[in-house]
Enzyme design. Structure first.
Site, PDB file in Angstrom:
ATOM      1  N   HIS A  89       0.914  -1.194   0.017  1.00  0.00           N
ATOM      2  CA  HIS A  89      -0.061   0.023   0.048  1.00  0.00           C
ATOM      3  C   HIS A  89       0.803   1.234   0.046  1.00  0.00           C
ATOM      4  O   HIS A  89       1.772   1.351   0.884  1.00  0.00           O
ATOM      5  CB  HIS A  89      -0.990  -0.169   1.178  1.00  0.00           C
ATOM      6  CG  HIS A  89      -1.849  -1.189   1.333  1.00  0.00           C
ATOM      7  ND1 HIS A  89      -1.946  -1.871   2.179  1.00  0.00           N
ATOM      8  CD2 HIS A  89      -2.569  -1.685   0.271  1.00  0.00           C
ATOM      9  CE1 HIS A  89      -2.897  -3.083   2.129  1.00  0.00           C
ATOM     10  NE2 HIS A  89      -3.228  -2.811   0.790  1.00  0.00           N
TER      11      HIS A  89
ATOM     12  N   GLU B 228       1.993   3.798   3.107  1.00  0.00           N
ATOM     13  CA  GLU B 228       2.350   3.222   4.466  1.00  0.00           C
ATOM     14  C   GLU B 228       3.871   3.673   4.418  1.00  0.00           C
ATOM     15  O   GLU B 228       4.608   2.572   4.186  1.00  0.00           O
ATOM     16  CB  GLU B 228       1.869   1.787   4.365  1.00  0.00           C
ATOM     17  CG  GLU B 228       0.362   1.670   4.346  1.00  0.00           C
ATOM     18  CD  GLU B 228      -0.169   0.447   4.436  1.00  0.00           C
ATOM     19  OE1 GLU B 228      -1.504   0.377   4.311  1.00  0.00           O
ATOM     20  OE2 GLU B 228       0.435  -0.498   4.501  1.00  0.00           O
TER      21      GLU B 228
ATOM     22  N   HIS C 169       3.518  -3.252   6.808  1.00  0.00           N
ATOM     23  CA  HIS C 169       2.404  -2.308   6.803  1.00  0.00           C
ATOM     24  C   HIS C 169       2.191  -1.299   7.839  1.00  0.00           C
ATOM     25  O   HIS C 169       2.913  -1.396   8.658  1.00  0.00           O
ATOM     26  CB  HIS C 169       0.921  -3.113   6.531  1.00  0.00           C
ATOM     27  CG  HIS C 169       1.025  -3.934   5.428  1.00  0.00           C
ATOM     28  ND1 HIS C 169       0.182  -3.599   4.323  1.00  0.00           N
ATOM     29  CD2 HIS C 169       1.672  -4.986   5.083  1.00  0.00           C
ATOM     30  CE1 HIS C 169       0.255  -4.525   3.315  1.00  0.00           C
ATOM     31  NE2 HIS C 169       1.108  -5.539   3.762  1.00  0.00           N
TER      32      HIS C 169
ATOM     33  N   GLU D 224       1.649  -5.119  11.062  1.00  0.00           N
ATOM     34  CA  GLU D 224       0.812  -3.709  10.901  1.00  0.00           C
ATOM     35  C   GLU D 224       1.811  -3.228  12.072  1.00  0.00           C
ATOM     36  O   GLU D 224       1.898  -3.738  13.363  1.00  0.00           O
ATOM     37  CB  GLU D 224      -0.427  -3.806  11.322  1.00  0.00           C
ATOM     38  CG  GLU D 224      -1.084  -4.658  10.223  1.00  0.00           C
ATOM     39  CD  GLU D 224      -1.444  -3.630   8.891  1.00  0.00           C
ATOM     40  OE1 GLU D 224      -1.247  -2.511   9.170  1.00  0.00           O
ATOM     41  OE2 GLU D 224      -2.123  -4.121   7.910  1.00  0.00           O
TER      42      GLU D 224
HETATM   43 ZN   LIG Z   1      -1.448  -1.829   4.152  1.00  0.00          ZN
END
Ligand SMILES: [Zn+2]
Length: 327
Positions: free
Chosen positions: A56, A59, A148, A212
């Site tokens: 993504h 990020e 992420h 994350e």
């Molecule tokens: Zn992500």
């Protein structure tokens, strides 16, 4: 070229031919495509690691961490015995500071590309799939850490998703490593997925995690102290100075109990759009209004993860997880 991330951003489309960026007695840095860099030690290691970020594009914290490490390899400030593939997944989305351009790149793996019409993300997914396939060698020990940051706040700031069932074979030293990265919760997902980490786990038997690390912020706005422990542990892991800790007291384990798919444009959640990940619901509390019936929490301590009303119809709008101790 002396900065790989900058070069990647300047070349957001594919390149024609791979090339050697740096060649020394100890290692080679090989550019396979834009955003894809192989670190190959001269003494070939049996341990192969993929470190990916920017699946993504907005990020930024993981992008900064991996870019710093790549630059230190280039300037020979860091060394590794491990064979490493660095991936900056979505260069165009990095440039436009968006999660993605046309569609979510992290839903295009493990066979999900088939039948898709061509766009920037499907092209990138194909590039990454090819690069992973030629990187992983038979018989090696394979690892993939896909880094992420999340769109929303989280009750648990750093957490990981492990695309595997929770069973007796869980590698506790891996959980300890995640704990040392700052991860405080691991979610076991034994269902099918189309994420990048699921892809490397399923097709190559890699030990893979989606990690994350905190909340999405633009370049320059990440607080260094929020990511210091993660970067330090990652660097120790890379240069071989990391010592496994065995203390798992700091880490909670969860399983996914439900997936809520978006059935209609009118989908609504019972909580505000700013509710953090891991917000908890009691048994029989309403979580979501969908057009095929309301979704009610099935047990106490049901927690929501990644709720997003704006996904396309048919895509996942939220996960429900509950805490479960390791067997
Ligand atoms: Zn992500």
């Amino acid at each position: 070229m002396d900065n790989f991330l900058k070069w990647t951003q300047d070349n957001e489309q594919s390149i024609e031919k791979s090339f050697v960026w740096k060649d020394t007695d100890q290692f080679q840095l090989i550019v396979h495509d834009t955003g894809v860099l192989e670190y190959k030690p001269r003494t070939v290691s049996n341990e192969q690691v993929i470190l990916s970020c920017a699946i993504h594009g907005n990020e930024t914290a993981p992008i900064e961490i991996l870019s710093n490490i790549v630059q230190d390899f280039y300037y020979e400030k860091i060394k590794s015995q491990k064979h490493i593939l660095f991936i900056f997944g979505n260069p165009r989305a990095i440039n436009i500071e968006k999660r993605f351009c046309e569609e979510n790149l992290n839903r295009l793996f493990a066979g999900a590309l088939e039948g898709k019409s061509s766009n920037y993300e499907t092209q990138r997914a194909q590039v990454l799939i090819n690069c992973v396939e030629s990187f992983f060698k038979e018989g090696s020990r394979k690892f993939h850490y896909d880094l992420h940051t999340a769109i929303r706040d989280s009750e648990i700031e750093k957490f990981a998703i492990f695309p595997s069932a929770m069973d007796k074979n869980v590698d506790k030293s891996q959980l300890a490593f995640l704990s040392d990265l700052g991860v405080r919760a691991v979610i076991f997902n034994d269902g099918e997925a189309t994420t990048f980490s699921y892809h490397s786990a399923k097709l190559f038997g890699a030990t893979s995690y989606t990690i994350e690390l905190g909340k999405v912020r633009p370049f320059g706005e990440n607080k260094k102290e929020d990511f210091e422990q993660t970067e330090l542990t990652l660097r120790q892991y890379i240069d071989g100075t990391y010592k496994h800790h065995t203390d798992l007291d700091n880490i909670e384990t969860y399983i996914i109990t439900d997936l809520i798919d978006k059935r209609a444009e009118s989908i609504e959640f019972s909580f505000s759009d700013t509710a953090p990940n891991f917000t908890s619901f009691d048994k029989e509390q309403l979580i979501c209004f969908n057009n095929d019936g309301d979704f009610i929490a099935k047990e106490d301590g049901s927690k929501i993860l990644f709720p997003n009303r704006k996904v396309r119809i048919g895509e996942r709008a939220a996960l429900i997880v509950v805490a479960k101790d390791l067997p």
